[in-house]
Each structure stands twice: as C-alpha cells, then as structure tokens.
Design an enzyme around this catalytic site. Sequence first.
Site, short mmCIF file in Angstrom:
data_model
loop_
_atom_site.label_atom_id
_atom_site.label_comp_id
_atom_site.label_asym_id
_atom_site.label_seq_id
_atom_site.Cartn_x
_atom_site.Cartn_y
_atom_site.Cartn_z
N GLU A 149 -2.82 3.14 2.06
CA GLU A 149 -2.22 4.16 1.21
C GLU A 149 -2.37 5.42 0.78
O GLU A 149 -1.77 6.04 0.69
CB GLU A 149 -2.59 3.16 -0.62
N ASN A 160 -10.16 -2.05 -2.56
CA ASN A 160 -10.85 -3.03 -3.92
C ASN A 160 -12.17 -3.79 -3.89
O ASN A 160 -12.66 -3.79 -4.71
CB ASN A 160 -9.90 -3.42 -4.61
N HIS A 182 -7.28 4.56 5.39
CA HIS A 182 -6.67 3.50 4.42
C HIS A 182 -5.51 3.72 4.61
O HIS A 182 -4.72 5.09 4.30
CB HIS A 182 -7.16 3.17 3.44
N HIS A 190 0.94 -1.42 -0.24
CA HIS A 190 -0.51 -0.07 0.21
C HIS A 190 1.13 1.39 0.01
O HIS A 190 0.27 2.46 -0.54
CB HIS A 190 -0.79 -0.24 1.53
#
EC number: 1.17.7.4
Length: 316
Positions: free
Chosen positions: A131, A230, A129, A79
Amino acid sequence: MTKPQLTIYLAAPRGFCAGVDRAIKIVEMAIEKWGAPVYVRHEIVHNKFVVDSLRDKGAVFVEELHECPDDRPVIFSAHGVPKSVPAAAAKREMVFVDATCPLVSKVHIEAERHYENGLQMIMIGHAGHPETLGTMGQLPEGEVLLVETVDDVANVDVRDPSKLAFVTQTTLSVDDTIDIVAALRDRFPAIVGPHKEDICYATTNRQEAVKAIAPDCDALLVVGAPNSSNSKRLVEVAAKNGCNYAQLVQRATEIDWRALGEIRSLGITAGASAPEVLVNEVINAFRERFDVTVEMVETAKENVEFKVPRVLRVPA
Ligand code: SF4
C-alpha cells in the site's frame, strides 16, 4: 476427564472488511467472465487461505506485471498499485481490473490533490508494504517522503517546510499514528493533512474491539497473516493494552499450546483479510481441550459495503 473452563472473548468487529470482500469478488467475477487463468498482481488480500482458494478456482498470483502474459486479464490487489503499473498494462494492451480498496484510492486522490497544489508529501507508513509503495507511486519520484516513526519525523529532509502535506497508510496503529502526526505538526506547523489520519474504519474498529477485551484476557490470538499490516497491529494493540500474551496465528495448527499454559480467558479477533471460517477453526481447536464459553464483545456495528461493478469493464 473434565476439561478446564475457558471463556473466549470474541471481538467484534473482526475479520473481513468491505475492501477485502470487494477485491475477492472481483477476482471471482473475472474468472467467471474470462475463464482461467486470470492473473493477480500481488496477493489480492494478505491471507494464504483466501489466496489458495482463489488459486484453486483459476487465479495465478504473481508479484510483478512482467510475469503476466499479454493475452490474459490481470487484477491489481486491494492494496493499490503505483501509477506506473496500469500505465505499463495499458501500453501492452492488456485487460486489467483494479481491485484497489476505495479507501486506499481516496488517499491516492488526496496525495494527487496536494501535489497539484504544489505541496510536497510526507507519507506515514511501513517501508516496503504494497500500500505504501502504491500510494508513493502516485506521484513522481522524490515527491513523497516516508516516515515510519516519531524519530523519522525529526530527520526527514523536506524541500520547503511551508509547503507540505501528509497522508497515511490505512492500516496503521491508531495510537502510534497520533504521536507521529503530532510530531509532524509540531515540527512543520503549516503542514496540511486529513483531520486525524487516513486510517480506515475497519482498522480503527478492530483495534478498538481488541482494546475492550485485552485487559480481561490471559491471552489473545489474532487470526491473520504475518504480512498483514492490520493483523500485526492488532497483536501490538493487545500487548499494549494489558494482555500478557498476544500472538498471530494463520490457522489452528499454529496455536502454541505450551506457550498459552493454563489460561482461563482468551481473546480472539481476526485481521481484515482473515475469513470467519478460520476463526471458527481456532475456536473449535480450543473446544477440544477446554470447556469453552464464548462471549461476543461488540464495540461497533459495521454496515460498510463497497459496490462491486456488475460488469467488469476493460479500461479504455
Ligand atoms: S483494511 Fe481498510 S483500507 Fe484495507 S481493504 Fe479493508 S477497508 Fe480497505
């Protein structure tokens, strides 16, 4: 007793992407090279099955660098990480390997380029998150503003509307992001950004495949983890495209048979961090209860592969 008939529409592409494949190989290579334990900051990819298998081989998963000893190697997850993380590892003279997906690194480079050009950044992503934290952490505090929704765009407080750029998380809903980008361009006509967004090929292809099967499915299961961005988006895409029951399952044991009811058609896909063995496990669970016909629905061919370094090198 005869089993009821069920057609399974198996979405393709599904499951592992090139970035996940590369990150897993990097951990395996590190264990081979340096022996166990090798530390991994954050789940290397968001999948319990993958993490457990690597743990069995000698990986130790931690959330923060301070949980790692100085004298063992540490891998950074697919990530991506804020710049402060490799900097802290270097300061402690640790051996570290960055398994950030090259498509995430590309976004990091974009953000830095805009910053060097004097632009303030807006990131479209999900708060918290890894990322998003990693990409925002490429630039000094306050240089990247986060928006998650179209409503956020109306409220974001920028330094200078004529000096702005945007980047996105790679695993967002393509359709939702189009709306957010349109709202940004509408409010800040001078904003600079990628042609569309930074959503990666794997996210886009998996969403397209779900769109193709969702209208024909009484139900659709996404094999993936609850913290996988995702995978969660695939559930939303199925629901928005005509499937009345879309659910995320990590393993066959999580299938809610009662909620599925008397289905005659089922869609199955898997998030980019879910291995095919789990997809087969889910299909086999249906074979036990139904007379199953599997039809693969392929909407794109993928041939992306990211080089895994032949030898893991320690950063200078
Ligand atoms: S989902 Fe996309 S960005 Fe994330 S690891 Fe896979 S290829 Fe890379």
